[in-house]
Design a protein around this motif. Structure first.
Motif, short mmCIF file in Angstrom:
data_model
loop_
_atom_site.label_atom_id
_atom_site.label_comp_id
_atom_site.label_asym_id
_atom_site.label_seq_id
_atom_site.Cartn_x
_atom_site.Cartn_y
_atom_site.Cartn_z
N GLY A 1 -11.09 0.36 -5.29
CA GLY A 1 -11.49 0.05 -6.67
C GLY A 1 -10.52 0.58 -7.70
O GLY A 1 -10.92 0.96 -8.80
N GLY A 2 -9.24 0.60 -7.36
CA GLY A 2 -8.24 1.09 -8.31
C GLY A 2 -7.98 2.57 -8.22
O GLY A 2 -7.10 3.10 -8.92
N GLY B 1 2.17 -1.76 -8.96
CA GLY B 1 1.59 -2.99 -8.44
C GLY B 1 1.02 -2.91 -7.05
O GLY B 1 0.63 -3.93 -6.47
N ALA B 2 0.93 -1.71 -6.47
CA ALA B 2 0.35 -1.55 -5.14
C ALA B 2 -1.15 -1.84 -5.18
O ALA B 2 -1.81 -1.61 -6.21
CB ALA B 2 0.58 -0.14 -4.62
N ILE B 3 -1.70 -2.35 -4.09
CA ILE B 3 -3.12 -2.68 -4.08
C ILE B 3 -3.99 -1.45 -3.88
O ILE B 3 -5.16 -1.44 -4.25
CB ILE B 3 -3.46 -3.76 -3.02
CG1 ILE B 3 -3.14 -3.27 -1.60
CG2 ILE B 3 -2.74 -5.05 -3.33
CD1 ILE B 3 -3.62 -4.23 -0.51
N VAL C 1 0.87 -1.18 0.00
CA VAL C 1 0.00 0.00 0.00
C VAL C 1 0.90 1.22 0.00
O VAL C 1 1.78 1.34 0.86
CB VAL C 1 -0.93 0.03 1.23
CG1 VAL C 1 -1.70 1.35 1.28
CG2 VAL C 1 -1.91 -1.13 1.18
N THR C 2 0.73 2.11 -0.96
CA THR C 2 1.51 3.34 -0.98
C THR C 2 0.74 4.44 -0.26
O THR C 2 -0.50 4.44 -0.24
CB THR C 2 1.84 3.78 -2.42
OG1 THR C 2 0.62 3.98 -3.15
CG2 THR C 2 2.68 2.72 -3.12
N THR D 1 -5.01 -1.25 8.35
CA THR D 1 -6.35 -1.81 8.27
C THR D 1 -6.55 -2.55 6.95
O THR D 1 -7.03 -3.69 6.93
CB THR D 1 -7.40 -0.69 8.39
OG1 THR D 1 -7.23 -0.01 9.63
CG2 THR D 1 -8.82 -1.25 8.32
N PHE D 2 -6.17 -1.91 5.85
CA PHE D 2 -6.38 -2.50 4.53
C PHE D 2 -5.53 -3.76 4.34
O PHE D 2 -5.99 -4.76 3.78
CB PHE D 2 -6.05 -1.48 3.45
CG PHE D 2 -6.96 -0.28 3.44
CD1 PHE D 2 -8.17 -0.27 4.13
CD2 PHE D 2 -6.59 0.87 2.75
CE1 PHE D 2 -9.00 0.84 4.13
CE2 PHE D 2 -7.42 1.98 2.73
CZ PHE D 2 -8.62 1.97 3.42
#
Length: 324
Positions: free
Chosen positions: A296-297, A138-140, A125-126, A282-283
């Motif tokens: 959602g991107g 490629g981060a979610i 996660v960035t 959390t994510f």
């Protein structure tokens, strides 16, 4: 300026109860029960913040609070040198952590290291900076604020305050987000915006450079700091120069909030950095336990908001507690 609300409906565990055949004892069963059960984990937060920076201290507080909330291990490290930050990412990959949180002030310098994490199937996660590169790397998801939108909001408020020439003080060379803030302010100010490069690790020199600029160019009617410590140094510079320039800043500290209350700073653009620590943990925890993704991107926005004299008293108590 439109603000995007963040709705978090997944912070509690869903308990499914039923009557057992042996006497009415409640029991959990099904997918909701397994998703709610904590499984532990280890997450690494790696930022470009220097140790002792009040802004990043709040990010760290948020990450560690989320770690305690979910019963997971959170390790926080920061280094303003992109090469060293990349090494910290490589180290986290070698330790096989369950997720990595990384700020990307210099995305290109971190691309290879983040690519190694993604290749190792470690979710990333960035946060804070580098939103434009987050998905491509490629981060979610990305957690932060749109810097150009925030800059435009600052420019609008400074224009309303009568500023026609603005000094935008950049405290980290090569930080793309800081340049976006200045560009945003330039778009809405309706006047000239001049950039001044300073070193956040030498605040006495920041005061000296800002004061010198104000003394040499009397047309500068406003100063926009991009860091709370720089804002305090700029406040001292305005005093030293005998200038009437109006001061605004990005981001909060207890000193900044006090200066807003005293009328020394017009406003602070608040990106709520506590959330930039709390939400990624959390994510990542949700992703680890239930393969959930958020956004959602699209980036998850934590700001901008504005702290002014009208709400500074309320925010002051939170800043003292280390959450704003």
């Amino acid at each position: 300026m439109r603000r995007t609300p963040i709705v978090l409906a997944l912070l509690g565990a869903l308990a499914v109860t039923g009557c057992s055949s042996s006497g009415g004892q409640s029991a959990q069963s099904g997918p909701a029960a397994s998703a709610a059960a904590p499984t532990g984990g280890s997450f690494s937060v790696i930022t470009h913040g220097a140790p002792g920076d009040s802004f990043w201290d709040v990010v760290k507080n948020g990450a560690e609070a989320a770690g305690k909330r979910y019963g997971v291990k959170v390790t926080y490290q920061g280094d303003g040198d992109p090469a060293k930050q990349s090494q910290l990412i490589d180290q986290a990959v070698s330790e096989k952590v369950d997720g990595i949180v990384v700020s990307m002030a210099n995305p290109d310098a971190l691309k290879e290291a983040i690519g190694k994490a993604v290749a190792a199937k470690i979710p990333v996660v960035t946060i804070n900076s580098g939103a434009d590169s987050s998905k491509a790397f490629g981060a979610i998801t990305h957690v932060g604020q749109s810097e150009d939108v925030a800059g435009r909001g600052a420019g609008e408020q400074l224009r309303a305050a009568g500023v026609t020439k603005l000094l935008c003080v950049i405290h980290e060379a090569g930080n793309v987000g800081l340049d976006q803030r200045c560009k945003g302010a330039e778009q809405t100010l309706g006047g000239a915006v001049e950039r001044l490069q300073v070193d956040v690790s030498n605040l006495a020199d920041v005061t000296s450079k800002v004061a010198a600029k104000l003394q040499s160019d009397k047309q500068v009617g406003g100063v926009l700091a991009l860091n709370p410590a720089v804002a305090v140094a700029a406040r001292d510079a305005i005093r030293d120069a005998g200038s009437q320039a109006k001061l605004a800043t990005f981001d909060l500290s207890a000193d900044v909030v006090a200066a807003i209350k005293d009328g020394e700073i017009l406003f602070a653009v608040d990106q709520q950095q506590y959330l930039q620590g709390y939400l990624p943990i959390t994510f990542l925890n949700l992703y680890k336990d239930n393969l959930n993704t958020v956004g959602g991107g699209l980036p998850v926005n934590t700001g901008p908001g504005f702290v002014t004299k009208d709400n500074a008293e309320q925010v002051a108590k939170l800043a003292e507690a280390g959450t704003r």
